[in-house]
Every structure is written in C-alpha cells, then in structure tokens.
Design an enzyme around this catalytic site. Structure first.
Site, PDB file in Angstrom:
ATOM      1  N   ASN A  34       0.832  -1.194   0.000  1.00 26.47           N
ATOM      2  CA  ASN A  34       0.000   0.000   0.000  1.00 26.47           C
ATOM      3  C   ASN A  34       0.873   1.254   0.000  1.00 26.47           C
ATOM      4  OD1 ASN A  34      -1.651   2.239   0.993  1.00 26.47           O
ATOM      5  ND2 ASN A  34      -3.219   0.686   1.377  1.00 26.47           N
ATOM      6  N   ASP A  59       4.574  -5.805  -4.342  1.00 26.70           N
ATOM      7  CA  ASP A  59       3.905  -7.021  -3.901  1.00 26.70           C
ATOM      8  C   ASP A  59       4.904  -8.164  -4.039  1.00 26.70           C
ATOM      9  OD1 ASP A  59       2.372  -9.265  -3.473  1.00 26.70           O
ATOM     10  OD2 ASP A  59       0.749  -8.683  -4.830  1.00 26.70           O
ATOM     11  N   ASN A  86      10.009  -9.678   6.791  1.00 24.36           N
ATOM     12  CA  ASN A  86       8.864  -9.827   7.684  1.00 24.36           C
ATOM     13  C   ASN A  86       7.574 -10.142   6.949  1.00 24.36           C
ATOM     14  OD1 ASN A  86       7.076  -9.196  10.157  1.00 24.36           O
ATOM     15  ND2 ASN A  86       6.410  -7.676   8.640  1.00 24.36           N
ATOM     16  N   TYR A 151       0.561 -22.813   6.600  1.00 31.82           N
ATOM     17  CA  TYR A 151       1.373 -21.744   7.193  1.00 31.82           C
ATOM     18  C   TYR A 151       2.525 -22.295   8.040  1.00 31.82           C
ATOM     19  CZ  TYR A 151       2.573 -17.689  10.082  1.00 31.82           C
ATOM     20  OH  TYR A 151       3.246 -16.692  10.751  1.00 31.82           O
ATOM     21  N   LYS A 155       6.695 -21.740   7.541  1.00 32.37           N
ATOM     22  CA  LYS A 155       7.563 -21.180   8.565  1.00 32.37           C
ATOM     23  C   LYS A 155       8.633 -22.178   9.005  1.00 32.37           C
ATOM     24  CE  LYS A 155       5.865 -17.105   8.567  1.00 32.37           C
ATOM     25  NZ  LYS A 155       6.688 -15.978   8.023  1.00 32.37           N
TER      26      LYS A 155
END
Length: 259
Positions: A34, A59, A86, A151, A155
């Site tokens: 954004n 992106d 991050n 997910y 990780k």
C-alpha cells in the site's frame, strides 16, 4: 548509522521493527503493497526520529514486485546493512478448501521472497564481510499445530533455511537469524480472517517485546530467536512431542483454520 530494509513495514511486527530501528537512528527502506500507508509511515518516522526513509511499494508475492526489492537489496552504491524479511500471510481456510493459486501465493510470499531477498542481500554482504538478516518465522514452524494449514510448513522452511544459511555465512562476518515469535498482538490474524477470540490473554506477546528480544539475540549472534520464556518452552515441547500425540490434539497452539 547503516540502512535497514524492512518488508511488510506498515503493520504488525514489520512496523514495530521500523519504529525501533528508526528510534535507534537507522535510515530505512520500507517495503509494503500500500503506497499511501508507506508514505504515511515514512513521514511519521522522519518527523519523530529525523531519519531518512525511502519507500518501495511492491507485492512480494509477484515476480515483478520481488524483483524490484531484490534490486534494491543488492544495490552496491546504496548498501543495506540489515534486512528484515517480515512480509507474510496465512489463509483462514484449510488446504482442501483453498484454491491452488491462493496456496501458491502463500508460498511465493512466505518462502520464495525470503529466499530471493536473502540471496540478493548475501551477494553483497558476504564480499563486504558485514551485514545481518532477520527472517521472521513463527513458533508454529516447530510442528504442524494448525490442522489443515500450510502456514506452519512455510515457517518451518524459513526457520531451517535461516539456521542453515546463517551457520555458513557467519565466518564471513554476516549474521542470519530466524525470529520465531508466538501469538503477537498485530493485525496479522484479522487480516487472515482467523478468529483468535478464544485465545487466553497470557498467550499473547507484545510486539515491541518481540522486536527488542529479536534484535538482542541478533547482536548476540544467535541463529534462532524465540521471544519469551513461555514460547521457548513451547518450542522445545513441540519439537520433541511424539507425532502420534501431536496429531491427537484438536488444535495445538490455540488456532484452527475455518471453513
């Protein structure tokens, strides 16, 4: 002070990293999708701390966006001394209910972008014999604690990748560390559409605490940082718990994907 580049820098752990590093006097490159939020964040950090803040709207789940950030990370004339990978996402539905495109986007952002930006950074940090990379992972990566979710698998890759690469490059004066927080008060779960209302208050970490402990462990040369004693203990338990026991738990870690 040397420049730091932070991805996913306008919210959550990324925003906390940006604030702490700016407070410490570092100039910044902030990356997020954004553009307006980036501009607002940059203006506020410059106003509060007097640091120079560059913004890069991209992106990272796309080849073009990731390529633009790779080019900035690898710029020899404007060196990045600290990279904080991050940016990441989770999906609120289980694997069998998601489209393959959604799952691929998760992998491109959580895995591919981390690999490519780390590679671009090390290409300049290793010859320079200085620099550091923090790859934000999760304590969930120590086991399959979110039934149906990919997910934790993404990780787990980030953690193992960071430890492996970090062990190799530290002899060149470069540090790579996986930061593995537990549940942290950010926008992350709301953005993913995951209902966390049932999680007890003691399970939550303060985002500034996560960042402070992560930077402390980075200075100490650790390859792996798990903020807070309770999540250090959880990581040990999850990594040693027999799979047969783990798989009987309805939702280890307190979060479950929703249909």
């Amino acid at each position: 002070m040397p420049t730091a580049l932070v991805t996913g820098a306008t919210a959550g752990i990324g925003a906390a990293f940006a604030d702490r590093l700016a407070r410490d006097g570092r100039d910044l490159v902030l990356v997020a999708r954004n553009e307006q939020r980036l501009a607002d964040t940059a203006a506020e950090l410059t106003r509060r701390y007097g640091v120079a803040v560059e913004v890069l709207a991209a992106d990272l789940s796309t080849a073009d966006g990731c390529g633009a950030v790779e080019a900035r990370v690898g710029a020899v004339d404007k060196p990045v001394a600290l990279l904080v990978n991050n940016a990441g996402i989770s999906l609120h539905k289980p694997f069998t209910s998601n489209s393959a495109d959604d799952e691929e986007r998760l992998l491109w952002l959580n895995v591919r972008s981390v690999m490519r930006l780390t590679h671009a950074a090390l290409a300049v940090m290793v010859p320079r014999r200085s620099g550091a990379i923090v790859n934000v992972s999760s304590v969930s990566g120590f086991a399959a604690v979110m039934p149906g979710s990919t997910y934790p698998a993404s990780k787990a890759w980030v953690t193992n990748f960071s430890e492996s690469v970090g062990a190799k490059v530290r002899r060149h004066g470069v540090r790579v560390m996986a930061l593995c927080p537990g549940y942290t008060h950010t926008e992350f779960h709301d953005s993913a559409g995951i209902d966390m209302s049932g999680l007890p208050k003691f399970a939550w970490l303060d985002v500034d605490q996560v960042v402070a402990e992560g930077l402390r462990d980075l200075r100490r040369g650790k390859l792996l940082s798990v903020p807070s004693l309770r999540y250090k203990a959880a990581a040990v338990v999850l990594s040693r718990l027999p799979r047969a026991v783990l798989h009987r738990l309805p939702s280890a870690g307190g979060s479950r994907t929703r249909e």
